[in-house]
Design an enzyme around this catalytic site. Sequence first.
Site, short mmCIF file in Angstrom:
data_model
loop_
_atom_site.label_atom_id
_atom_site.label_comp_id
_atom_site.label_asym_id
_atom_site.label_seq_id
_atom_site.Cartn_x
_atom_site.Cartn_y
_atom_site.Cartn_z
N HIS A 90 -3.60 5.51 4.37
CA HIS A 90 -4.40 4.44 3.76
C HIS A 90 -3.89 3.05 4.15
O HIS A 90 -4.66 2.19 4.60
CB HIS A 90 -4.38 4.63 2.24
CG HIS A 90 -5.32 3.75 1.49
ND1 HIS A 90 -4.97 2.50 1.03
CD2 HIS A 90 -6.60 3.93 1.07
CE1 HIS A 90 -5.98 1.95 0.37
NE2 HIS A 90 -6.99 2.81 0.37
N ASN A 125 -13.92 1.41 -6.82
CA ASN A 125 -14.96 2.24 -6.22
C ASN A 125 -15.71 3.12 -7.23
O ASN A 125 -16.20 4.19 -6.88
CB ASN A 125 -14.34 3.15 -5.15
CG ASN A 125 -13.65 2.38 -4.06
OD1 ASN A 125 -14.10 1.32 -3.65
ND2 ASN A 125 -12.53 2.91 -3.59
N ASP A 161 -1.28 -0.18 18.00
CA ASP A 161 -2.03 -1.42 17.75
C ASP A 161 -1.44 -2.24 16.62
O ASP A 161 -1.96 -3.32 16.29
CB ASP A 161 -3.50 -1.09 17.45
CG ASP A 161 -4.46 -2.05 18.16
OD1 ASP A 161 -4.00 -2.82 19.03
OD2 ASP A 161 -5.66 -2.02 17.84
N SER A 194 -11.23 -0.68 -0.64
CA SER A 194 -9.92 -0.74 0.02
C SER A 194 -10.03 -1.27 1.43
O SER A 194 -9.08 -1.85 1.95
CB SER A 194 -9.28 0.66 0.06
OG SER A 194 -8.79 1.04 -1.18
N ASP A 221 14.41 1.71 -0.19
CA ASP A 221 15.09 1.62 1.09
C ASP A 221 14.30 0.75 2.05
O ASP A 221 13.25 0.20 1.69
CB ASP A 221 15.36 3.00 1.68
CG ASP A 221 14.08 3.79 1.97
OD1 ASP A 221 13.16 3.22 2.59
OD2 ASP A 221 13.99 4.97 1.59
N ASP A 249 0.85 -1.20 0.00
CA ASP A 249 0.00 0.00 0.00
C ASP A 249 0.88 1.24 0.00
O ASP A 249 2.06 1.16 -0.35
CB ASP A 249 -0.91 -0.04 1.23
CG ASP A 249 -2.27 0.60 0.98
OD1 ASP A 249 -2.32 1.84 0.85
OD2 ASP A 249 -3.28 -0.13 0.92
N ASP A 272 10.49 -0.24 1.44
CA ASP A 272 9.95 0.91 0.71
C ASP A 272 10.31 0.72 -0.75
O ASP A 272 11.42 1.05 -1.19
CB ASP A 272 10.55 2.21 1.26
CG ASP A 272 10.04 3.45 0.55
OD1 ASP A 272 9.37 3.32 -0.50
OD2 ASP A 272 10.33 4.56 1.03
N ASP A 312 -15.38 -11.62 -6.84
CA ASP A 312 -15.42 -12.95 -6.23
C ASP A 312 -16.17 -12.98 -4.91
O ASP A 312 -16.82 -13.98 -4.58
CB ASP A 312 -13.99 -13.46 -6.01
CG ASP A 312 -13.25 -13.67 -7.31
OD1 ASP A 312 -13.76 -14.42 -8.16
OD2 ASP A 312 -12.17 -13.08 -7.48
N ILE A 321 -8.33 -1.45 18.33
CA ILE A 321 -9.39 -2.25 17.72
C ILE A 321 -9.06 -3.74 17.83
O ILE A 321 -7.93 -4.11 18.14
CB ILE A 321 -9.60 -1.87 16.24
CG1 ILE A 321 -8.35 -2.19 15.42
CG2 ILE A 321 -9.98 -0.40 16.12
CD1 ILE A 321 -8.55 -2.05 13.93
N ASN A 378 -5.70 -6.73 23.53
CA ASN A 378 -4.63 -6.03 24.22
C ASN A 378 -5.13 -4.77 24.93
O ASN A 378 -4.34 -3.93 25.34
CB ASN A 378 -3.52 -5.66 23.23
CG ASN A 378 -4.00 -4.75 22.11
OD1 ASN A 378 -5.22 -4.60 21.90
ND2 ASN A 378 -3.07 -4.18 21.37
#
Length: 260
Positions: free
Chosen positions: A76, A167, A24, A231, A61, A15, A56, A205, A94, A90
């Site tokens: 994102h 979308n 988290d 997404s 890098d 991404d 990256d 699918d 979430i 934890n």
Amino acid sequence: DLTTGSSNVVVAIVDDAVLTSHEDLAPVIWTNTGEIPGNGIDDEPNGYIDDVNGWDAANGDNDPNPDGPTNSYFTHGTHCAGITGAATNNSIGIASIGYNIQIMPVKTASTGNGTLVAPYLGVQYAIANDADIISMSWGGGGYSNTYQNLFNFAHNQGIVLIAAAGNSNSSVLFYPASYNHIISVGATNSSDQKAWFSNYGDSIDVMAPGKDIWSCLAGSNTSYGYMSGTSMACPLVSGLAALMLSRDPSLSPDELEACL
């Protein structure tokens, strides 16, 4: 018949970037145990130097974190990573569907404007490092035989490939979701109906929740918020696929898709 996930299962989030220090996400970020940090040597070797916690691909890098993140820009991938595998049970943040799985962060953007400059190089990295699942919440129009060959190779390696269906509220083919061997994920709303923005048609699918999904944001290590799109549906299915592999590691990509 229940599973709470396995840390042996690795999902690559290819991404814009992933904030690896987010409260988290930090506990579940993948570590390349074959790499010695900071020695400037490709220790495994896998073709990437010092890639201890991801890569990256945009800048070539070993830092998969966003550049100058906010809650609006360069967030994102962090949101997607949280949906798939944020640390669960934890007492913070979430509870992700993946529960105990590992997240391999792969950065493919050089700015926070939503443009990915090296997504397929990111996919190559995930393949080279034996990700069990590659989650791709991005795409566009236009077929490439080269990229189909890339996904053919990944599929033959036993990697589960999952991508957002797009979308544009249309049935136009969207790639990489429409390549062979990729599970294309559309989005539903809170009423279990097609979200107004989601692509549809024979190329899709599976559908999954993708409207107003709460997850991690990259503005700070304690940021959370809502985002919508196929997404968001894509990493939800990626987390589910990770649970399925945790339950039965012998599942092939085709067998897993048939179970969804």
